[in-house]
Write an enzyme that holds these catalytic residues in place. Structure first.
Site, PDB file in Angstrom:
ATOM      1  N   CYS A  74     -16.562  -9.183   5.634  1.00 53.92           N
ATOM      2  CA  CYS A  74     -15.835  -8.046   5.460  1.00 53.92           C
ATOM      3  C   CYS A  74     -14.437  -8.259   4.582  1.00 53.92           C
ATOM      4  O   CYS A  74     -13.805  -9.185   4.860  1.00 53.92           O
ATOM      5  CB  CYS A  74     -15.191  -7.338   6.532  1.00 53.92           C
ATOM      6  SG  CYS A  74     -16.724  -7.263   7.902  1.00 53.92           S
ATOM      7  N   CYS A  82       1.028  -1.113   0.099  1.00 55.42           N
ATOM      8  CA  CYS A  82       0.014   0.071  -0.159  1.00 55.42           C
ATOM      9  C   CYS A  82       0.648   1.300   0.084  1.00 55.42           C
ATOM     10  O   CYS A  82       1.984   1.293   0.751  1.00 55.42           O
ATOM     11  CB  CYS A  82      -0.898  -0.114   1.242  1.00 55.42           C
ATOM     12  SG  CYS A  82      -1.970   1.290   1.115  1.00 55.42           S
ATOM     13  N   CYS A 121       0.292   4.913   7.165  1.00 57.50           N
ATOM     14  CA  CYS A 121      -0.179   4.543   8.205  1.00 57.50           C
ATOM     15  C   CYS A 121       0.693   3.806   9.317  1.00 57.50           C
ATOM     16  O   CYS A 121       1.146   2.689   9.060  1.00 57.50           O
ATOM     17  CB  CYS A 121      -1.429   3.745   8.333  1.00 57.50           C
ATOM     18  SG  CYS A 121      -2.685   4.461   6.842  1.00 57.50           S
ATOM     19  N   CYS A 179       0.470   0.224  10.289  1.00 57.38           N
ATOM     20  CA  CYS A 179       0.100  -0.916   9.368  1.00 57.38           C
ATOM     21  C   CYS A 179       1.137  -1.710   8.932  1.00 57.38           C
ATOM     22  O   CYS A 179       2.175  -0.977   8.133  1.00 57.38           O
ATOM     23  CB  CYS A 179      -0.925  -0.179   8.394  1.00 57.38           C
ATOM     24  SG  CYS A 179      -1.605  -1.653   7.339  1.00 57.38           S
ATOM     25  N   CYS A 211     -19.277   2.006   8.701  1.00 56.36           N
ATOM     26  CA  CYS A 211     -18.380   1.236   9.637  1.00 56.36           C
ATOM     27  C   CYS A 211     -17.125   2.050   9.999  1.00 56.36           C
ATOM     28  O   CYS A 211     -16.106   2.099   8.911  1.00 56.36           O
ATOM     29  CB  CYS A 211     -18.038  -0.169   9.346  1.00 56.36           C
ATOM     30  SG  CYS A 211     -16.910  -1.073  10.263  1.00 56.36           S
ATOM     31  N   ARG A 238     -17.670  -2.501  18.031  1.00 58.35           N
ATOM     32  CA  ARG A 238     -16.864  -3.788  17.746  1.00 58.35           C
ATOM     33  C   ARG A 238     -15.625  -3.751  18.564  1.00 58.35           C
ATOM     34  O   ARG A 238     -14.927  -2.810  18.385  1.00 58.35           O
ATOM     35  CB  ARG A 238     -16.711  -3.910  16.320  1.00 58.35           C
ATOM     36  CG  ARG A 238     -15.873  -5.123  16.194  1.00 58.35           C
ATOM     37  CD  ARG A 238     -15.688  -5.594  14.442  1.00 58.35           C
ATOM     38  NE  ARG A 238     -17.161  -5.468  14.031  1.00 58.35           N
ATOM     39  CZ  ARG A 238     -17.503  -4.874  12.998  1.00 58.35           C
ATOM     40  NH1 ARG A 238     -16.583  -4.081  12.288  1.00 58.35           N
ATOM     41  NH2 ARG A 238     -18.525  -4.831  12.472  1.00 58.35           N
ATOM     42  N   CYS A 297     -19.207  -6.026   3.838  1.00 58.14           N
ATOM     43  CA  CYS A 297     -18.509  -4.791   4.167  1.00 58.14           C
ATOM     44  C   CYS A 297     -17.234  -4.927   3.408  1.00 58.14           C
ATOM     45  O   CYS A 297     -16.424  -5.893   3.036  1.00 58.14           O
ATOM     46  CB  CYS A 297     -18.426  -4.885   5.611  1.00 58.14           C
ATOM     47  SG  CYS A 297     -17.408  -3.292   5.882  1.00 58.14           S
TER      48      CYS A 297
END
Ligand code: SF4
Length: 327
Positions: free
Chosen positions: A110, A66, A70, A73, A201, A273, A141
């Site tokens: 998801c 990616c 972040c 991550c 979400c 969650r 999702c």
């Protein structure tokens, strides 16, 4: 005995409000722990059956490589975490995973892809997955990064139920964690998703070295959205070797429980969650989270690329607590 003078006389109301001030949210975090949990549990009961837990399963349909940075991550191409960039999974393989998840009790499937934002040809593949999973009788999702309004409408047209896009932390701390996009970018995508009439979400991560005020700011921002996200995932940072946050101090689990409780009180009708970080959480901490109003978990051996408690362990905990999957 009455509560001490620093305990705010906050009305326990289940009606969703969108005008939560930081002062009010700060006052909730500052409540004596038993009082905070009691208020959260009370609001939980007014809106949900507290013995039920919604179960979602998360599959990484496109892992690694990616371009975003972040700091938490392992899938960012900017960090050396040993995760290789992979291609998008085949439809058949995704549907096979969805069947396994359904057999394990998951009601929502998801699918996450490590993109900054999807290209239109990516959306062709994702739409086929959404249609296939829905045909199995599950909710769908996806989390694909930033979306334009047109892309959000396209996902709605193929039947998508939920879009995940987390605010991650407070607006003030956000720049310490991510530099390749802005908080406003996040808010814009959330608006596109909501305008397309897709359920939202949206939550965040704690334990990233943020201050208590940042946790207050994160919850106040979520609770101040024009509509509360239908799902609010609260994650405890999973420290992954090679990421900038690998060596930071851990957050006290009771602070995590407080964050869950304040999310429950401020967003009474949202499903809260208990997300990443359960692998390292004691059964007692997880039980406190459920008492404090968490009513959803991710289930299955992996959360995108980090470990998650195995399904048997979850079922044993549910049995011990007398809790059942929400249908
Ligand atoms: S959290 Fe998502 S956007 Fe950020 S680096 Fe990881 S995969 Fe990319």
């Amino acid at each position: 005995m009455s509560l001490s003078h620093h305990t705010p006389p906050l009305a326990v109301s289940s009606l969703p409000r969108h005008d939560w001030t930081r002062e009010e949210v700060r006052a909730l975090f500052a409540l004596p722990f038993p009082e905070l949990i009691f208020r959260a549990a009370q609001i939980h009961r007014e809106n949900f059956d507290p013995s039920e837990v919604q179960i979602s399963t998360l599959l990484s349909i496109k892992t690694g490589g990616c371009p975003e940075d972040c700091a938490y991550c392992p899938q960012s191409a900017k960090f050396d975490t040993g995760i290789r960039a992979e291609k998008v999974m085949d439809l058949d393989a995704v549907l096979a995973e969805a069947r396994v998840a359904k057999a394990g009790g998951a009601s929502r499937f998801c699918m996450g892809a490590a993109w900054r934002s999807p290209k239109d040809r990516d959306l062709d593949k994702v739409c086929a997955m959404v249609e296939g999973v829905k045909a199995l009788g599950m909710e769908t999702c996806v989390t694909l990064g930033m979306l334009t309004g047109d892309q959000a409408r396209r996902l709605k047209d193929c039947g998508l139920d939920y879009y995940n896009h987390n605010l991650d932390t407070s607006p003030e701390f956000y720049g310490e964690i991510i530099t390749t996009r802005t908080y406003q970018d996040r808010l814009d995508t959330l608006e596109h998703v909501r305008n397309a009439d897709i359920h939202v979400c949206c939550g965040g991560i704690v334990g990233m070295g943020e201050s208590p005020e940042d946790r207050i700011g994160m919850i106040a921002t979520l609770a101040g959205l024009p509509a509360h996200p239908e799902s609010v995932p609260i994650n405890m940072l999973v420290k992954v070797e090679g990421t900038p946050l690998a060596k930071g101090a851990s957050l006290d689990p009771l602070e995590f429980v407080r964050t869950i409780a304040v999310a429950r009180i401020t967003m009474p009708r949202s499903v809260v969650r208990l997300s990443a970080g359960r692998e390292d959480m004691s059964e007692e901490t997880q039980a406190l989270c459920f008492i404090a109003g968490a009513n959803s978990i991710f289930y299955g051996p992996k959360l995108l690329t980090t470990p998650n408690p195995d399904a048997d362990r979850d079922m044993r905990l549910f049995d011990k607590l007398g809790m059942v999957p929400m249908r």
